[in-house]
Design an enzyme around this catalytic site. Structure first.
Site, PDB file in Angstrom:
ATOM      1  N   CYS A 159       0.833  -1.210   0.000  1.00  0.00           N
ATOM      2  CA  CYS A 159       0.000   0.000   0.000  1.00  0.00           C
ATOM      3  C   CYS A 159       0.865   1.257   0.000  1.00  0.00           C
ATOM      4  CB  CYS A 159      -0.914  -0.029   1.225  1.00  0.00           C
ATOM      5  SG  CYS A 159      -1.764   1.515   1.585  1.00  0.00           S
ATOM      6  N   CYS A 162       0.345   3.713   2.850  1.00  0.00           N
ATOM      7  CA  CYS A 162       0.842   3.092   4.086  1.00  0.00           C
ATOM      8  C   CYS A 162       2.350   3.296   4.201  1.00  0.00           C
ATOM      9  CB  CYS A 162       0.528   1.601   4.101  1.00  0.00           C
ATOM     10  SG  CYS A 162      -1.231   1.203   4.068  1.00  0.00           S
TER      11      CYS A 162
END
Length: 234
Positions: A159, A162
């Site tokens: 991600c 992230c």
């Protein structure tokens, strides 16, 4: 001549916009179910696909070098419906499909996270052992029962947002050592827990104290906002 060029450019944009359409989960489900000959493409990794996927979905990993060749096995004249976990990879894959000549491409916003959170049908995960990095319900309950603030960061290694948030999370972990607990939890290894907590996007940040959820945030966030929330609950 300039007017003709401008008109041609507008036609191209309009054409691209028609070819690639973003659909909310409910629209995606309804349209997929009513489209004859629809092709359903899961562009996550094989490991993600094995753990659970939409019924009859074909898996082609968008990040695999073979993706560009594999999609040539699909029918460019038939509608194709694309999804990933949360929407990032599917958006890029949908664009690639349009570039390769697919006429109708539908991208599910929110991906598998939103789909499963809405209670839609999925093909059950393959039976097997619990992922080694999974946290049990008991361990999670004990973690958040602290009388000091506990900030949970649901993330995934693939991600992009992230990854962008991780330096800030590590910095805050050191800064608040002894005053608050900051714990990162891998979504891929803890999907059951994520569903239980209503996590349908990542990164998601949850602040607990004495077992109670006090605050929830998601996406890219500035460090100062975390500090404000932590300081207010020390």
């Amino acid at each position: 001549m300039k007017k003709l060029v401008s008109l041609f450019a507008l036609l191209l944009v309009a054409s691209a916009g028609y070819a690639q359409t973003k659909l909310e989960v409910a629209q995606f489900s309804q349209q997929l179910g009513s489209t004859s000959g629809a092709q359903l493409l899961d562009v996550r990794t094989p490991a993600e696909y094995t753990q659970g996927h939409l019924p009859q979905a074909i898996n082609m990993d968008f990040r695999n070098e073979a993706f560009a060749k594999e999609i040539n096995n699909l029918d460019k004249t038939k509608p194709i419906y694309v999804y990933c976990l949360s929407g990032g990879r599917s958006a890029a894959a949908a664009q690639k499909l349009v570039e390769q000549g697919f006429k109708e491409v539908y991208d599910m916003q929110g991906g598998y996270l939103k789909w499963s959170a809405a209670g839609n049908t999925v093909t059950a995960a393959t039976a097997g052992t619990t992922p080694k990095d999974a946290i049990s319900e008991e361990a999670f309950a004990k973690l958040i029962s602290s009388n000091k603030p506990v900030l949970i960061d649901f993330y995934a290694p693939w991600c992009a947002p992230c990854k962008q948030m991780m330096p800030s999370i590590k910095k805050l972990t050191k800064e608040y050592e002894g005053k608050a607990t900051i714990e990162t939890i891998n979504y891929d290894q803890n999907k059951a827990l994520a569903r239980q907590l209503g996590v349908d996007e990542i990164p998601v940040f949850l602040l607990y104290k004495n077992g109670k959820l006090l605050w929830r945030g998601m996406g890219l966030m500035p460090e100062k906002e975390f500090r404000q929330v932590l300081e207010a609950n020390l």
